[in-house]
Enzyme design. Structure first.
Site, PDB file in Angstrom:
ATOM      1  N   SER A  71       0.814  -1.226   0.000  1.00 42.10           N
ATOM      2  CA  SER A  71       0.000   0.000   0.000  1.00 42.10           C
ATOM      3  C   SER A  71       0.844   1.270   0.000  1.00 42.10           C
ATOM      4  O   SER A  71       0.309   2.359  -0.231  1.00 42.10           O
ATOM      5  CB  SER A  71      -0.924   0.004   1.214  1.00 42.10           C
ATOM      6  N   THR A  72       2.140   1.177   0.260  1.00 40.78           N
ATOM      7  CA  THR A  72       2.947   2.399   0.175  1.00 40.78           C
ATOM      8  C   THR A  72       2.913   2.931  -1.258  1.00 40.78           C
ATOM      9  O   THR A  72       3.124   4.112  -1.492  1.00 40.78           O
ATOM     10  CB  THR A  72       4.417   2.149   0.577  1.00 40.78           C
TER      11      THR A  72
END
Lengths: 367, 625
Positions: free
Chosen positions: B322-323
């Site tokens: 998700s970064t």
């Protein structure tokens, strides 16, 4: 038609002298390569033996035809050699920081060795025409200067400064021999005296340092300076009668650098002493006198200049190589003719002897 | 005049040859005189020198440059070690000498003999190493009895000393003996067989500066091999000191935090690209390599399944999880497929074609705008942004953010990572790109791969307003007398293709990740330091969306990797970090606390006493013993 006088005039003494020096060279080389550590390089001895037989063939080939044909062939052979020098810059084998060898099949040779002879022939071709007793003027020297500068530059690019310097010395000797007009000579010296400091001014720091080390090996006590000391110890320790064949101790255990090429004289001097070294030096002196005698006996300029040229080539190599081993000169990679290991050197020296024989045996023929 | 212009004929040349004969004769007279001088007059002296091969060269090794951190704290030093050598030519009778020596070295004579035999082939005049690094007692005993021990010599040799064991081992690297291939490569013109050279990390990269220049001595020795005279000396030139950009305190804390897990962490100064810390876990002990690592030790290091010799910070490639949504968010805003007012509904799943893509949160996030999507890491929102962008537009942004290519840090073997495009997949697998794959890409899964360093550079660029600096580990190189040889300046390698307005929107979302009510990393909030960040969880295996097992029930090696990228303070940030914990499951649970601690360590530490630092530096530039 075959002229019987060719046999009658054949210079057996010169050939015998050359072969004698060659034999001494082989014996010394045998000792040098046997003592090589950690593993003896006897292979090099047999390779050299092979080169000597090739050299013998080249020598015979160099006296069979009438040398005057070379007057015509001088320029084409010069340009072939220049082409080889250019080729070596692009395709030459890279070894030890320079590009000197061309590899053709199983053979490798240095075109710079052949160039020396080509330069001699080209200069003889030019100087033997229309020479005046007043000597050559600056104008007349422009072409010979071009003949010299081109190969010298190409050899310097390899880089092989020893050989480049040698070409200059040989060409210079020939030019001085055919005489430079007095005023031109003064101009040349004067412009040299101005140019050298000027060039020095433009050199980079590391280049200056390299030249200073070259002129004064003591500035590099871990490299050239150390080699010179070991070479002097080797020669000096031979004393009067030497330590005996294969008994050299400096030669062993790598205390001498390049003992089978540049420092071969030290090996001989250590093992055969003063008596041995004097013998070899005397033989070289006789060879040089003999070459000059051949030049003296020749009755036309081209042959005379060729004989002087090849004699100068042998003289300078002997003088510089032996002088370097004894610490008289900077350390340069100049081989001792017929003694140092190296096929190209053996070959070019053999061709030189062949040319001397050629001029000598045809001295009865008038122009 | 007529005579002057006479053509040169054979007779004229003959006269000139006389001159040549005289010149040649003169030259040879010089040679003869020199021969008489060397062989007859000086013969005895040279014979004496030759009998023992008395003139020898001894090399003087240069002290290798030291390594310091950004605050001039010493990281790597040299310590003197005493090596016992033997020169065979002088050590006769050999076995008796060895027997005597064995008393002092407490090593059986036969072991010493076999050690000598290993170096067979080397010159008998060159000293061979018998025992390295003996104690001072042994040294004293040998020195006292040296007349009884012909050919034995003790040399002081400087050994590398890594002051902090295991710390920054990947960044600093180690030394090892030069290999025959390296010798032949021509990259090490001044080195010879047996020399130690940097093989890894800064020791390798700055080898040329650190090494210095070897010196030597020409000496005369007597029959016992003892030096009687030093003839000439060329001093060694000590290597330059290298100052790294890392902060030792932060580096140590980071490694403590990573202790026990497998992973990596990178901290960067956003305004310059200077690396503040770069750690990879597990680590190894560089002091192992000092004095030669044994085969067993090396095999152990290499066969360790957790690969301690690999620098995960630059070599580890992980799906960014998700970064990556930072990129998807900014790409969507810039391309206009969403704006600050766009609100999408998240029921907890997203239907695409005949498949259902789940959100990480069962039941969904409800109505979501871009800020909330970042704060809560809403998968469904980003599925739709990704779908609207398409894989190739998304890839263009990812590459512009620095993914898919090495960052250019001055360390060996940096990995590329991977940013897939439709063309790439077709070429690689022969299968065309599937629309659903874009959805995985948009949330950082699928083929995406990034290194912790790449993510750190990315988040640093977000933090500083969009400037990508080349990450650097070198601050400056100084000679031992304090002269600056090289000063490393920050180098801009790109700008994020985003407007300040959009960047601020996303940064607000990142701030809420830590500080918002529903932020995924709200557990890592600090009272006094404002942190912004983004969590990430990268799947190790692709799972069927409808048979999701809770992570806790998964075998460890199949559990997801945990990511956290962050910067602080949120306004005018001075540190950006990226942390990855292999199989750490959730970014918020394992990676974020580490990042939080790193930030705390760096920002809360007492300001460096600059005067003291200068003082240290002045000390360090003094003489090298």
């Amino acid at each position: 038609m075959f002229d019987r006088r060719l046999i009658q005039y054949f210079d057996w003494g010169l050939m015998g002298l050359a072969i004698l020096i060659g034999c001494i060279g082989l014996v010394t080389l045998y000792s040098a390569v046997t003592a090589e550590t950690p593993t003896p390089q006897k292979m090099l001895f047999f390779k050299q033996l092979l080169w000597f037989s090739v050299g013998l063939v080249a020598m015979v080939a160099a006296f069979l035809f009438n040398y005057k044909m070379l007057d015509r062939w001088a320029q084409p052979s010069y340009f072939v050699c220049i082409a080889l020098l250019i080729a070596v810059l692009f395709f030459g084998k890279y070894a030890g920081g320079s590009r000197r060898w061309l590899i053709i099949g199983p053979l490798s040779f240095q075109p710079s060795e052949l160039v020396k002879i080509a330069v001699i022939l080209s200069l003889a071709h030019y100087y033997s025409r229309d020479a005046k007793t007043r000597g050559f003027t600056l104008r007349e020297l422009i072409r010979p200067l071009m003949i010299i500068i081109l190969p010298v530059l190409l050899i310097s690019l390899q880089p092989d400064l020893g050989t480049a310097g040698l070409v200059v010395l040989i060409a210079g000797s020939i030019t001085v021999f055919v005489k430079i007009e007095r005023r031109s000579f003064i101009y040349l010296i004067a412009s040299g005296a101005v140019l050298v400091p000027l060039i020095w001014f433009f050199l980079k720091e590391y280049q200056k340092k390299r030249i200073l080390v070259f002129l004064d090996p003591d500035r590099d006590p871990l490299g050239a300076g150390y080699h010179i000391i070991q070479s002097k110890i080797a020669i000096g320790s031979g004393m009067l009668s030497g330590k005996g064949f294969l008994k050299g101790t400096q030669n062993a255990l790598s205390f001498l650098p390049e003992e089978h090429t540049d420092f071969i004289f030290s090996v001989l001097a250590e093992e055969w002493g003063f008596l041995g070294s004097v013998t070899l030096v005397l033989l070289f002196l006789i060879l040089i006198f003999w070459g000059l005698t051949v030049a003296h006996g020749c009755r036309e300029p081209f042959g005379t200049i060729v004989a002087v040229g090849v004699t100068a080539m042998i003289f300078w190599q002997v003088f510089i190589n032996i002088g370097m081993s004894m610490g008289l000169f900077p350390v340069v990679g100049v081989p001792l003719p017929f003694v140092s290991y190296g096929g190209s050197s053996v070959l070019s020296t053999a061709v030189c002897i062949g040319l001397l024989l050629n001029v000598s045996m045809r001295r009865f023929m008038l122009e | 005049m007529v005579k002057y212009l006479k053509t040169a004929d054979a007779e004229w040349y003959k006269q000139r040859i006389t001159g040549l004969i005289i010149c040649a004769l003169a030259a040879f007279v010089v040679l003869f005189i020199r021969l008489i001088y060397l062989q007859v007059i000086m013969g005895d002296e040279f014979r004496r020198l030759s009998l023992n091969n008395s003139i020898r060269l001894q090399s003087i090794d240069p002290p290798r440059g030291r390594l310091y951190d950004r605050n001039n704290d010493l990281l790597v030093d040299n310590r003197p070690a005493f090596d016992v050598n033997i020169t065979l030519k002088d050590a006769q009778p050999l076995y008796r000498t060895l027997e005597k020596l064995s008393q002092y070295l407490k090593t059986p004579a036969d072991t010493l003999l076999s050690k000598i035999k290993q170096t067979r082939g080397a010159s008998a005049y060159k000293p061979r190493l018998l025992k390295q690094d003996v104690g001072r007692d042994t040294l004293a005993a040998i020195e006292v009895n040296k007349y009884d021990l012909p050919g034995v010599s003790v040399n002081v040799n400087l050994l590398r000393h890594y002051i902090h064991e295991r710390k920054a081992a990947h960044l600093i690297g180690y030394l090892s003996e030069i290999s025959p291939d390296e010798l032949k490569s021509g990259s090490y013109p001044d080195s010879r067989s047996g020399d130690l050279i940097g093989k890894f990390g800064a020791e390798k990269v700055y080898e040329n500066s650190l090494r210095g220049k070897r010196g030597g001595r020409q000496v005369e020795v007597n029959a016992n091999g003892l030096v009687v005279r030093i003839l000439k000396t060329v001093d060694a030139e000590p290597g330059h000191n290298v100052f790294l950009t890392i902060d030792q305190q932060l580096q140590h804390r980071t490694e403590e935090l990573l202790d026990g897990v497998v992973g990596a962490a990178v901290a960067i100064e956003p305004g310059t690209g200077q690396i503040l810390a770069l750690a990879s876990s597990p680590s190894y002990d560089q002091n192992f390599f000092v004095g030669g690592i044994t085969h067993e030790q090396w095999d152990l290091l290499i066969s360790n399944p957790f690969r301690p010799m690999s620098n995960r910070a630059i070599q580890g490639e992980y799906p960014p999880g998700s970064t990556y949504k930072i990129i998807t968010a900014l790409a969507g805003l810039e391309e206009g497929v969403i704006d600050e007012k766009t609100i999408l509904n998240c029921p907890g799943y997203y239907r695409f074609g005949n498949r259902v893509y789940r959100d990480w949160k069962k039941g969904g996030h409800g109505k979501v705008d871009i800020i909330k999507a970042v704060e809560e890491s809403c998968d469904v929102f980003f599925y739709q942004v990704g779908q609207r962008l398409g894989v190739d537009r998304l890839a263009w942004y990812a590459k512009a953010f620095g993914l898919g290519t090495p960052t250019g840090i001055n360390l060996d073997q940096e990995a590329h990572g991977l940013i897939p495009t439709a063309a790439w997949k077709k070429k690689r697998t022969g299968v065309p790109w599937q629309g659903g794959e874009t959805l995985s890409i948009a949330i950082g899964q699928g083929f995406n791969l990034a290194t912790p360093l790449q993510m750190a550079v990315l988040v640093a660029a977000v933090a500083n307003g969009g400037n990508r600096y080349r990450p650097m580990i070198l601050d400056r190189i100084k000679s031992v007398d304090g002269q600056i040889i090289q000063k490393n300046e920050p180098k801009l390698i790109g700008k994020l293709p985003v407007s300040p307005f959009n960047l601020d929107l996303v940064k607000l979302g990142l701030w809420k990740v830590v500080n918002g009510e529903n932020g995924t990393a709200r557990g890592s909030r600090l009272a006094d330091i404002d942190i912004s960040g983004k969590t990430g969880t990268s799947q190790v295996i692709s799972r069927k969306e409808d048979e999701m097992l809770p992570e806790e029930d998964m075998p460890v090696h199949l559990r997801a990797h945990a990511w956290f990228v962050a910067y602080a303070p949120s306004e005018n940030p001075s540190i950006a970090v990226a942390v990855v914990v292999e199989h750490g499951e959730h970014g918020s649970g394992t990676a974020a606390p580490i990042a939080k601690e790193m930030i705390k360590t760096y920002l809360r530490k007492p300001p460096v006493n600059t005067q003291l630092a200068t003082q240290n530096e002045a000390d360090s530039t003094g003489g090298d013993g």
